[in-house]
Enzyme design. Structure first.
Site, PDB file in Angstrom:
ATOM      1  N   ASP A  63       0.871  -1.150   0.000  1.00  0.00           N
ATOM      2  CA  ASP A  63       0.000   0.000   0.000  1.00  0.00           C
ATOM      3  C   ASP A  63       0.922   1.218   0.000  1.00  0.00           C
ATOM      4  O   ASP A  63       2.021   1.134   0.547  1.00  0.00           O
ATOM      5  CB  ASP A  63      -0.769  -0.071   1.334  1.00  0.00           C
ATOM      6  CG  ASP A  63      -2.011   0.724   1.285  1.00  0.00           C
ATOM      7  OD1 ASP A  63      -1.860   1.946   1.318  1.00  0.00           O
ATOM      8  OD2 ASP A  63      -3.091   0.124   1.232  1.00  0.00           O
ATOM      9  N   LEU A  85       2.389   5.600 -10.748  1.00  0.00           N
ATOM     10  CA  LEU A  85       1.066   5.812 -11.351  1.00  0.00           C
ATOM     11  C   LEU A  85      -0.063   5.718 -10.329  1.00  0.00           C
ATOM     12  O   LEU A  85      -1.198   6.090 -10.628  1.00  0.00           O
ATOM     13  CB  LEU A  85       0.819   4.725 -12.419  1.00  0.00           C
ATOM     14  CG  LEU A  85       1.376   4.907 -13.827  1.00  0.00           C
ATOM     15  CD1 LEU A  85       2.859   5.189 -13.832  1.00  0.00           C
ATOM     16  CD2 LEU A  85       1.103   3.661 -14.666  1.00  0.00           C
ATOM     17  N   GLN A  88      -5.570   7.752  -5.817  1.00  0.00           N
ATOM     18  CA  GLN A  88      -7.025   7.846  -6.002  1.00  0.00           C
ATOM     19  C   GLN A  88      -7.222   8.802  -7.176  1.00  0.00           C
ATOM     20  O   GLN A  88      -6.972   9.990  -7.066  1.00  0.00           O
ATOM     21  CB  GLN A  88      -7.647   8.390  -4.705  1.00  0.00           C
ATOM     22  CG  GLN A  88      -9.157   8.270  -4.603  1.00  0.00           C
ATOM     23  CD  GLN A  88      -9.926   9.025  -5.678  1.00  0.00           C
ATOM     24  OE1 GLN A  88     -10.402   8.417  -6.656  1.00  0.00           O
ATOM     25  NE2 GLN A  88     -10.059  10.326  -5.528  1.00  0.00           N
ATOM     26  N   TYR A 182      -2.717  15.178 -19.470  1.00  0.00           N
ATOM     27  CA  TYR A 182      -4.118  15.533 -19.662  1.00  0.00           C
ATOM     28  C   TYR A 182      -4.890  14.229 -19.846  1.00  0.00           C
ATOM     29  O   TYR A 182      -4.302  13.157 -19.927  1.00  0.00           O
ATOM     30  CB  TYR A 182      -4.237  16.505 -20.853  1.00  0.00           C
ATOM     31  CG  TYR A 182      -3.793  17.908 -20.448  1.00  0.00           C
ATOM     32  CD1 TYR A 182      -2.471  18.135 -20.050  1.00  0.00           C
ATOM     33  CD2 TYR A 182      -4.685  18.965 -20.397  1.00  0.00           C
ATOM     34  CE1 TYR A 182      -2.068  19.398 -19.625  1.00  0.00           C
ATOM     35  CE2 TYR A 182      -4.283  20.233 -19.976  1.00  0.00           C
ATOM     36  CZ  TYR A 182      -2.974  20.444 -19.588  1.00  0.00           C
ATOM     37  OH  TYR A 182      -2.575  21.685 -19.152  1.00  0.00           O
ATOM     38  N   HIS A 184      -6.447  10.927 -20.696  1.00  0.00           N
ATOM     39  CA  HIS A 184      -6.080   9.932 -21.707  1.00  0.00           C
ATOM     40  C   HIS A 184      -6.912   8.679 -21.482  1.00  0.00           C
ATOM     41  O   HIS A 184      -7.044   8.199 -20.376  1.00  0.00           O
ATOM     42  CB  HIS A 184      -4.581   9.670 -21.709  1.00  0.00           C
ATOM     43  CG  HIS A 184      -3.960   9.487 -20.369  1.00  0.00           C
ATOM     44  ND1 HIS A 184      -3.810  10.517 -19.468  1.00  0.00           N
ATOM     45  CD2 HIS A 184      -3.475   8.389 -19.767  1.00  0.00           C
ATOM     46  CE1 HIS A 184      -3.242  10.071 -18.378  1.00  0.00           C
ATOM     47  NE2 HIS A 184      -3.035   8.765 -18.519  1.00  0.00           N
TER      48      HIS A 184
HETATM   49  O1  G4F Z   1     -13.918  11.611 -17.103  1.00  0.00           O
HETATM   50  P1  G4F Z   1     -13.808  12.543 -15.964  1.00  0.00           P
HETATM   51  O2  G4F Z   1     -14.206  12.012 -14.645  1.00  0.00           O
HETATM   52  O3  G4F Z   1     -12.296  13.062 -15.981  1.00  0.00           O
HETATM   53  P2  G4F Z   1     -11.554  14.250 -15.190  1.00  0.00           P
HETATM   54  O4  G4F Z   1     -12.328  14.719 -14.039  1.00  0.00           O
HETATM   55  O5  G4F Z   1     -11.178  15.282 -16.199  1.00  0.00           O
HETATM   56  O6  G4F Z   1     -10.254  13.518 -14.620  1.00  0.00           O
HETATM   57  C1  G4F Z   1      -9.479  12.573 -15.370  1.00  0.00           C
HETATM   58  O7  G4F Z   1      -8.477  13.243 -16.094  1.00  0.00           O
HETATM   59  C2  G4F Z   1      -7.505  13.936 -15.288  1.00  0.00           C
HETATM   60  C3  G4F Z   1      -6.499  14.594 -16.206  1.00  0.00           C
HETATM   61  O8  G4F Z   1      -5.718  13.667 -16.859  1.00  0.00           O
HETATM   62  C4  G4F Z   1      -6.827  12.932 -14.344  1.00  0.00           C
HETATM   63  F1  G4F Z   1      -5.912  13.563 -13.597  1.00  0.00           F
HETATM   64  C5  G4F Z   1      -7.856  12.268 -13.485  1.00  0.00           C
HETATM   65  O9  G4F Z   1      -7.235  11.273 -12.662  1.00  0.00           O
HETATM   66  C6  G4F Z   1      -8.877  11.579 -14.391  1.00  0.00           C
HETATM   67  O10 G4F Z   1      -8.226  10.562 -15.098  1.00  0.00           O
HETATM   68  O11 G4F Z   1     -14.662  13.864 -16.253  1.00  0.00           O
HETATM   69  C7  G4F Z   1     -14.478  14.639 -17.429  1.00  0.00           C
HETATM   70  C8  G4F Z   1     -15.580  15.694 -17.555  1.00  0.00           C
HETATM   71  C9  G4F Z   1     -15.759  16.565 -16.316  1.00  0.00           C
HETATM   72  O12 G4F Z   1     -16.021  17.879 -16.752  1.00  0.00           O
HETATM   73  C10 G4F Z   1     -17.005  16.005 -15.630  1.00  0.00           C
HETATM   74  O13 G4F Z   1     -17.721  16.935 -14.827  1.00  0.00           O
HETATM   75  O14 G4F Z   1     -16.847  15.009 -17.705  1.00  0.00           O
HETATM   76  C11 G4F Z   1     -17.809  15.598 -16.851  1.00  0.00           C
HETATM   77  N1  G4F Z   1     -18.873  14.639 -16.565  1.00  0.00           N
HETATM   78  C12 G4F Z   1     -20.181  14.797 -16.934  1.00  0.00           C
HETATM   79  N2  G4F Z   1     -20.909  13.757 -16.534  1.00  0.00           N
HETATM   80  C13 G4F Z   1     -18.762  13.446 -15.945  1.00  0.00           C
HETATM   81  C14 G4F Z   1     -20.055  12.896 -15.910  1.00  0.00           C
HETATM   82  N3  G4F Z   1     -17.693  12.802 -15.406  1.00  0.00           N
HETATM   83  C15 G4F Z   1     -17.902  11.572 -14.842  1.00  0.00           C
HETATM   84  N4  G4F Z   1     -16.841  10.903 -14.320  1.00  0.00           N
HETATM   85  N5  G4F Z   1     -19.171  11.006 -14.783  1.00  0.00           N
HETATM   86  C16 G4F Z   1     -20.278  11.629 -15.308  1.00  0.00           C
HETATM   87  O15 G4F Z   1     -21.382  11.091 -15.239  1.00  0.00           O
END
Ligand code: G4F
Length: 333
Positions: A63, A85, A88, A182, A184
């Protein structure tokens, strides 16, 4: 041949990175969190290769809070390269569990750096940072010198970790880098992230298995690239003559609506007929204008993101269609 140690080896990036390093002849050690559920499906194809599993690929339980065990693994495996990597990684969830997020994402990174500082043989180290460190930036696109202004608990934890990596590089001479990644994505993306949630739903709706898709805010814009290409950038960072930080991005932002359109287009449907919004998926605050400037990576690493929308969505939808079809055939037989 070189040896690598990966924290978070069972995740999307961990699995692609392991495949890349194994293909390059590395011996790979991975750190896995002990849990009653075995979640290693993304590494399955490697476990079935007799000349790989337990010969060039080894898993160890630990952990990120278990300093003694991590030190022991480092002393035993003596890696040349350490890819960090683990953490949370769900931004939305970080509002519900901010302490856990900081414990693993922020303090977990500092603990690793402290162990490295004491080692006689120090591996080259890369921390997978995030565009979330920029939050609501003053400038777009962001580069390696853009000030950090995180607006989520996850972003704050990542900003702490990122600055610690820079500090240990500059103060203690560690070969320590930040890959400021960003978003991916890939078919191996967890189903709670928006892209995979969309592509899985588009596939299921087109097969008549589901009727609607419930999402949060559709206004967010993200710089979405393809995960297998991003792990290549991480590897290239550790082959450089000197440690540095790099933005890893496509340089183009799209809205959640663009991702919806590309995914539903791939199955011949109009997303507006199926998508509803649910306040449960809205976040208390959101990063905005997150788009990266990959200029330094392009110049120094000769790395460019090739796969973008709509191709990225098409790859993911096709994989979800294949998986749902296979599962239906298993159920029918
Ligand atoms: O897919 P997301 O949860 O990605 P987010 O928050 O950008 O974070 C990911 O990318 C970051 C940058 O590489 C990483 F650091 C992080 O660990 C992760 O991999 O959300 C993307 C967008 C946001 O604007 C969110 O509000 O989608 C929007 N969204 C709309 N509906 C949703 C939803 N996101 C999620 N997870 N679930 C929904 O139902």
């Amino acid at each position: 041949m070189p040896t690598a140690l990966i924290t978070g080896i069972t995740g999307q990036d961990g699995s692609y990175l392991t495949e890349l390093l194994i293909s390059k002849g590395y011996t790979v050690h991975g750190i896995v969190r002990r849990s009653s559920i075995t979640a290693r499906g993304r590494l399955d194809q490697l476990f079935h290769q007799e000349d790989v599993y337990n010969k060039r690929l080894f898993l160890h339980y630990a952990d990120l809070s278990d300093v003694t065990t991590i030190r022991r693994i480092l002393l035993k495996s003596t890696p040349d390269e350490l890819y960090h990597l683990a953490g949370q990684s769900h931004v939305g969830a970080s509002f519900e569990i901010p302490e856990t997020t900081c414990e693993f994402t922020a303090m977990g990174t500092l603990r690793l750096l402290e162990i490295l500082r004491d080692l006689d043989k120090q591996p080259r180290f890369v921390h997978i940072s995030s565009s979330e460190i920029f939050g609501r930036p003053d400038q777009s696109p962001q580069n390696e010198t853009t000030p950090m202004r995180p607006v989520t608990p996850y972003g704050v934890a990542k900003a702490f970790a990122t600055q610690m990596v820079t500090l240990y590089r500059e103060s203690f001479g560690l070969f320590a880098c930040n890959a400021i990644c960003y978003n991916h994505e890939s078919p191996r993306r967890g189903e709670s992230f928006v892209t995979r949630k969309i592509t899985r739903a588009a596939a299921a709706i087109s097969m008549g298995l589901e009727k609607t898709l419930s999402l949060g805010s559709l206004d967010g814009r993200r710089d979405w690239g393809y995960a297998p290409e991003y792990v290549e950038a991480m590897w290239r960072m550790l082959q450089q003559p000197a440690a540095d930080d790099f933005v890893v991005a496509t340089g183009t932002a799209h809205s959640v609506k663009d991702f919806l359109a590309a995914s539903f287009d791939a199955v011949g449907l109009d997303w507006e007929d199926f998508v509803t919004q649910d306040p449960r998926y809205m976040r208390p605050s959101e990063g905005t204008h997150l788009v990266g400037d990959p200029g330094r990576a392009s110049k120094s690493l000769q790395w460019t993101a090739e796969t973008r929308l709509p191709r990225l969505a098409e790859i993911m939808v096709q994989s979800d269609l294949d998986a749902l079809l296979a599962s239906r055939q298993r159920a029918d037989s």
